[in-house]
Enzyme design. Structure first.
Site, PDB file in Angstrom:
ATOM      1  CE1 TYR A 153      -0.851   9.069  -8.811  1.00  0.00           C
ATOM      2  CE2 TYR A 153       1.075   8.500 -10.121  1.00  0.00           C
ATOM      3  CZ  TYR A 153       0.511   8.948  -8.942  1.00  0.00           C
ATOM      4  OH  TYR A 153       1.336   9.274  -7.882  1.00  0.00           O
ATOM      5  CB  ALA A 154       1.202   9.969 -15.827  1.00  0.00           C
ATOM      6  CB  SER A 156      -4.222  13.554 -12.281  1.00  0.00           C
ATOM      7  OG  SER A 156      -3.513  12.526 -11.621  1.00  0.00           O
ATOM      8  CE  LYS A 157      -0.174  12.604  -7.551  1.00  0.00           C
ATOM      9  NZ  LYS A 157      -0.275  13.388  -6.314  1.00  0.00           N
ATOM     10  CB  THR A 188       2.165   2.969   1.597  1.00  0.00           C
ATOM     11  OG1 THR A 188       1.742   2.453   0.328  1.00  0.00           O
ATOM     12  CG2 THR A 188       2.664   4.401   1.439  1.00  0.00           C
TER      13      THR A 188
END
Length: 235
Positions: A153-154, A156-157, A188
């Site tokens: 995730y990191a 990609s960000k 959320t």
């Protein structure tokens, strides 16, 4: 005082989700018109009254340049122009490298980084015709400092952050600003379900993040480009 986005036409990707819906509502609240793009066929539940006149573009695969071009073309055809793009489309997976699937790295690259690059490229022609073009990307605080299970995730960000910086340099003399917000944990229902023991009041509220994004879309932010803005709440 005049509305900040009076008359501006803004495309929002990932617009049928919690943050996308909040951003779309804020755009309309500030006087803009919004086109809502999403991979889902239609929004879940009843659309808020504020978005009754929004252009809804569902079933759009933003990993495909042709699909993105078609969506942008429809926006320009139906609304007359495009002034700004907000790249929210994306997702999250928590996996350690040892126990996780390497396919997650490809998946998160595709939905977090490729969608932003593809939508931006597809929108450039229309944005260059605007007197004040804007691109705002959704990065993540994890792009600056990652943790266990956050690698894919990191990464990609972090790519979204580098895209923001490089595209801002590419476009800074062409009248388009490119910035990113870097939220920590967004409040959320899914995040609450995943972390039921957390202190939710410390997280970033979608409406608060939407307000920052709205500012970056506005004429008041014309001097800001290439910025990676942490929006951390009290995390």
């Amino acid at each position: 005082m005049s509305l900040k986005l009076d008359g501006q036409i803004v495309a929002v990707t990932g617009a049928f989700g919690i943050l996308g819906m909040a951003v779309a509502e804020e755009i309309v609240r500030q006087g803009g018109r919004v086109a809502m793009i999403d991979r889902a066929v239609e929004p879940a539940g009843i659309l808020p009254a504020l978005l009754a006149d929004a252009l809804l573009l569902g079933n759009i695969d933003l990993t495909s340049y042709e699909s993105a071009q078609k969506a942008i073309g429809q926006i320009v055809s139906e609304l007359g122009a495009l002034d700004a793009l907000v790249n929210i489309a994306g997702g999250f997976r928590w996996e350690t490298l040892a126990d996780g699937d390497l396919a997650s790295w490809d998946f998160l690259y595709a939905i977090n980084l490729r969608t932003a690059a593809t939508a931006s490229k597809a929108a450039l022609g229309a944005l260059l015709k605007s007197s004040a073009g804007r691109i705002v990307n959704i990065g993540a605080g994890a792009a600056l400092k990652s943790g266990m299970g956050m690698g894919a995730y990191a990464a990609s960000k972090a790519g979204v952050a580098r895209l923001t910086e490089s595209l801002s340099e590419e476009l800074k003399d062409k009248g388009i600003t490119v910035n990113a917000v870097l939220p920590s944990i967004i409040d959320t229902p899914q995040n609450r379900a995943d972390m039921p023991d957390a202190e939710f009041d410390r997280w970033v509220k979608p409406n608060d993040l939407a307000a920052v994004i709205s500012f970056l879309l506005s004429p008041q932010a014309s001097a800001v480009t290439g910025a990676l803005i942490p929006v951390s709440g009290r995390v």
